[in-house]
Design an enzyme around this catalytic site. Structure first.
Site, PDB file in Angstrom:
ATOM      1  N   CYS A 295       0.824  -1.219   0.000  1.00 53.67           N
ATOM      2  CA  CYS A 295       0.000   0.000   0.000  1.00 53.67           C
ATOM      3  C   CYS A 295       0.855   1.264   0.000  1.00 53.67           C
ATOM      4  CB  CYS A 295      -0.920   0.034   1.211  1.00 53.67           C
ATOM      5  SG  CYS A 295      -1.884  -1.452   1.397  1.00 53.67           S
TER       6      CYS A 295
ATOM      7  N   HIS B 168      -3.855   6.924   1.303  1.00 53.01           N
ATOM      8  CA  HIS B 168      -4.093   5.606   0.704  1.00 53.01           C
ATOM      9  C   HIS B 168      -5.510   5.180   1.062  1.00 53.01           C
ATOM     10  CE1 HIS B 168      -4.228   1.457  -0.128  1.00 53.01           C
ATOM     11  NE2 HIS B 168      -4.085   1.083   1.135  1.00 53.01           N
TER      12      HIS B 168
ATOM     13  N   ASN C 229     -10.077  -0.771  -2.259  1.00 52.46           N
ATOM     14  CA  ASN C 229      -8.670  -0.533  -1.927  1.00 52.46           C
ATOM     15  C   ASN C 229      -7.810  -1.108  -3.063  1.00 52.46           C
ATOM     16  OD1 ASN C 229      -6.043  -0.818  -0.952  1.00 52.46           O
ATOM     17  ND2 ASN C 229      -6.674  -1.472   1.088  1.00 52.46           N
TER      18      ASN C 229
HETATM   19  O1  UT7 Z   1      -4.590  -1.460   2.622  1.00 53.31           O
HETATM   20  C1  UT7 Z   1      -3.732  -2.052   3.541  1.00 53.31           C
HETATM   21  C2  UT7 Z   1      -4.039  -1.640   4.895  1.00 53.31           C
HETATM   22  N1  UT7 Z   1      -5.276  -2.273   5.307  1.00 53.31           N
HETATM   23  C3  UT7 Z   1      -6.046  -1.644   6.150  1.00 53.31           C
HETATM   24  O2  UT7 Z   1      -5.785  -0.546   6.546  1.00 53.31           O
HETATM   25  C4  UT7 Z   1      -7.252  -2.401   6.669  1.00 53.31           C
HETATM   26  C5  UT7 Z   1      -7.519  -2.039   8.106  1.00 53.31           C
HETATM   27  N2  UT7 Z   1      -8.591  -2.804   8.676  1.00 53.31           N
HETATM   28  C6  UT7 Z   1      -9.882  -2.665   8.296  1.00 53.31           C
HETATM   29  O3  UT7 Z   1     -10.179  -1.922   7.397  1.00 53.31           O
HETATM   30  C7  UT7 Z   1     -10.935  -3.432   9.052  1.00 53.31           C
HETATM   31  O4  UT7 Z   1     -10.316  -4.115  10.134  1.00 53.31           O
HETATM   32  C8  UT7 Z   1     -11.730  -4.454   8.202  1.00 53.31           C
HETATM   33  C9  UT7 Z   1     -12.636  -3.706   7.221  1.00 53.31           C
HETATM   34  C10 UT7 Z   1     -10.809  -5.354   7.435  1.00 53.31           C
HETATM   35  C11 UT7 Z   1     -12.614  -5.322   9.106  1.00 53.31           C
HETATM   36  O5  UT7 Z   1     -13.479  -4.487   9.840  1.00 53.31           O
HETATM   37  P1  UT7 Z   1     -13.562  -4.616  11.428  1.00 53.31           P
HETATM   38  O6  UT7 Z   1     -14.576  -3.667  11.866  1.00 53.31           O
HETATM   39  O7  UT7 Z   1     -12.179  -4.473  11.996  1.00 53.31           O
HETATM   40  O8  UT7 Z   1     -14.111  -6.074  11.619  1.00 53.31           O
HETATM   41  P2  UT7 Z   1     -13.440  -7.333  12.359  1.00 53.31           P
HETATM   42  O9  UT7 Z   1     -12.312  -7.875  11.555  1.00 53.31           O
HETATM   43  O10 UT7 Z   1     -13.179  -6.975  13.792  1.00 53.31           O
HETATM   44  O11 UT7 Z   1     -14.628  -8.378  12.321  1.00 53.31           O
HETATM   45  C12 UT7 Z   1     -15.849  -8.143  12.986  1.00 53.31           C
HETATM   46  C13 UT7 Z   1     -16.828  -9.231  12.592  1.00 53.31           C
HETATM   47  C14 UT7 Z   1     -16.258 -10.630  12.737  1.00 53.31           C
HETATM   48  O12 UT7 Z   1     -17.306 -11.486  13.152  1.00 53.31           O
HETATM   49  P3  UT7 Z   1     -17.459 -11.901  14.674  1.00 53.31           P
HETATM   50  O13 UT7 Z   1     -16.163 -12.592  15.057  1.00 53.31           O
HETATM   51  O14 UT7 Z   1     -17.667 -10.616  15.428  1.00 53.31           O
HETATM   52  O15 UT7 Z   1     -18.638 -12.794  14.682  1.00 53.31           O
HETATM   53  C15 UT7 Z   1     -15.878 -10.996  11.335  1.00 53.31           C
HETATM   54  O16 UT7 Z   1     -15.893 -12.385  11.100  1.00 53.31           O
HETATM   55  O17 UT7 Z   1     -17.177  -9.079  11.205  1.00 53.31           O
HETATM   56  C16 UT7 Z   1     -16.970 -10.329  10.541  1.00 53.31           C
HETATM   57  N3  UT7 Z   1     -16.601 -10.038   9.155  1.00 53.31           N
HETATM   58  C17 UT7 Z   1     -17.507  -9.879   8.197  1.00 53.31           C
HETATM   59  N4  UT7 Z   1     -18.845  -9.947   8.208  1.00 53.31           N
HETATM   60  C18 UT7 Z   1     -19.484  -9.736   7.053  1.00 53.31           C
HETATM   61  C19 UT7 Z   1     -15.353  -9.853   8.630  1.00 53.31           C
HETATM   62  N5  UT7 Z   1     -15.457  -9.579   7.314  1.00 53.31           N
HETATM   63  C20 UT7 Z   1     -16.777  -9.601   7.021  1.00 53.31           C
HETATM   64  C21 UT7 Z   1     -17.500  -9.397   5.840  1.00 53.31           C
HETATM   65  N6  UT7 Z   1     -18.855  -9.468   5.896  1.00 53.31           N
HETATM   66  N7  UT7 Z   1     -16.889  -9.092   4.665  1.00 53.31           N
END
Ligand code: UT7
Length: 349
Positions: free
Chosen positions: A114, A276, A306
């Protein structure tokens, strides 16, 4: 004093539109979840056969070169940033040199994910400032769609990535009020495995002891890629999203401030901040921390997802095409991603 200016800019977005609802037919996700957590509504995917990371980079480069009033034969050095190269080796740089029928110029590939475009811009800037090269092509391009896990297992990553390319041509300028003022690059490899694609690779499990990377030593120990790795989805990227998010929201403001302070400027001097496009929530948090108005930022992750190394040049190109950037405007580019690596570039258009 010689500085590097952006003499031409271009972008390329492939045709295939993929909405959140399209993804929800392949995995357990919803439009609501994706929009609420990331801001993304849709993204575009490259044609599986006809388009590659290099060919999309060439499309963006053609536009940038033409807008600089040049032909590909005028370019005397090129830098290509991507995490999704056409081949494991050689890099995409030589494919662009061949595809655009350029002279036998140096072609450098950058692997900073990135952060790749700002790293590439920084290298190009040094060559221009020292008088080594006069017309440098810098490309960021990604074909993520070819390497994503479209099952529910990979949903935290697959829903955020999109394909596309952006490119600029850098040239020297002696004008006081134009060009790159400074670039600032950083890394902290402590968390290298938190956002990574482990295979193909030569680590033989040396670094990776995470439960998720549960390697079959017998089969995987001596191979780049094996059936077991594929069975265990180790050919797909891994991301600890929340950990990346937490670090990003600290490092973005820090590196933007570093650039402003180094030049005796403050956030209110900025015409535009382009971060980014990792997650709209991250970009909005950074805007809030920097106390910037909505018209001082340009976000387009809603439309493109992204696009990693391509996201900053695409956003910069789009902002310029929309008339948001005028000659002399102060612009800050800021990046953060896998590595972790992060950086910024402060420039006057
Ligand atoms: O470009 C490189 C740099 N990357 C970044 O900067 C990414 C930074 N991180 C993020 O943008 C976020 O962490 C994400 C968008 C990837 C994820 O969002 P989050 O709010 O941090 O969600 P999480 O990973 O804490 O997951 C929360 C819940 C989980 O379920 P449980 O364990 O609470 O039941 C995940 O399994 O959301 C679930 N989940 C989804 N649900 C529906 C994860 N991905 C999805 C999905 N659809 N696509």
């Amino acid at each position: 004093m010689i500085r590097s200016k952006i003499a031409g800019i271009g972008m390329y977005i492939p045709d295939k539109l993929v909405t959140n609802n399209d993804l929800s037919k392949m995995m357990d996700t919803t439009d609501e979840w994706i929009q609420e957590r990331t801001g993304i509504r849709e993204r575009y995917y490259a044609d599986r056969k006809a388009e590659t990371t290099a060919t999309m980079g060439m499309e963006a480069a053609r536009v940038a070169i033409q807008r600089a009033g040049l032909t590909p034969q005028d370019i005397d050095f090129l830098i290509f940033a991507t995490l999704s190269p056409d081949y494991y080796f050689p890099g995409c740089g030589v494919l662009v040199q061949r595809g655009l029928q350029m002279k036998e110029i140096g072609a450098l590939d950058i692997r900073n994910q990135c952060s790749g475009f700002v790293y590439a811009l920084s290298v190009a800037d040094q060559y221009v400032k020292t008088g080594t090269y006069k017309n440098i092509l810098v490309i960021g391009s990604e074909k993520h769609s070819f390497g994503l896990d479209f099952s529910t297992r990979g949903r935290n990553i697959s829903v955020i990535f999109g394909d596309g390319a952006g490119a600029v041509v850098l040239q020297p300028t002696e004008k006081e009020d134009q060009g790159i003022l400074s670039t600032h690059l950083h890394s902290d490899g402590e968390s290298a495995e938190l956002l990574a694609m482990y295979n193909p690779g030569t680590h033989a499990n040396h670094w990776v002891d995470r439960e998720l990377a549960d390697f079959d030593e017998a089969e995987n120990g001596q191979m780049f890629m094996s059936h077991a790795m594929i069975d265990k989805a180790q050919n797909f990227p891994f991301m600890d999203g929340p950990a990346v998010f937490k670090k990003a929201v600290v490092k973005f403001p820090e590196v933007i401030m570093e650039a402003l302070t180094a030049n005796g400027l403050v956030a209110s001097d900025l015409r535009l901040l382009i971060t980014h496009q990792a997650n709209l929530r991250i970009s909005q948090y950074v805007q809030h921390m920097m106390n910037l108005r909505d018209d001082q930022v340009h976000n387009n992750i809603q439309k493109y997802g992204n696009t990693t190394a391509a996201s900053v040049p695409i956003a910069l190109c789009e902002a310029w095409e929309e008339g948001k950037i005028k000659r002399g405007d102060l612009i800050c580019l800021a990046v953060f991603g896998s590595g972790f690596t992060w950086g910024s570039a402060l420039l006057r258009w």
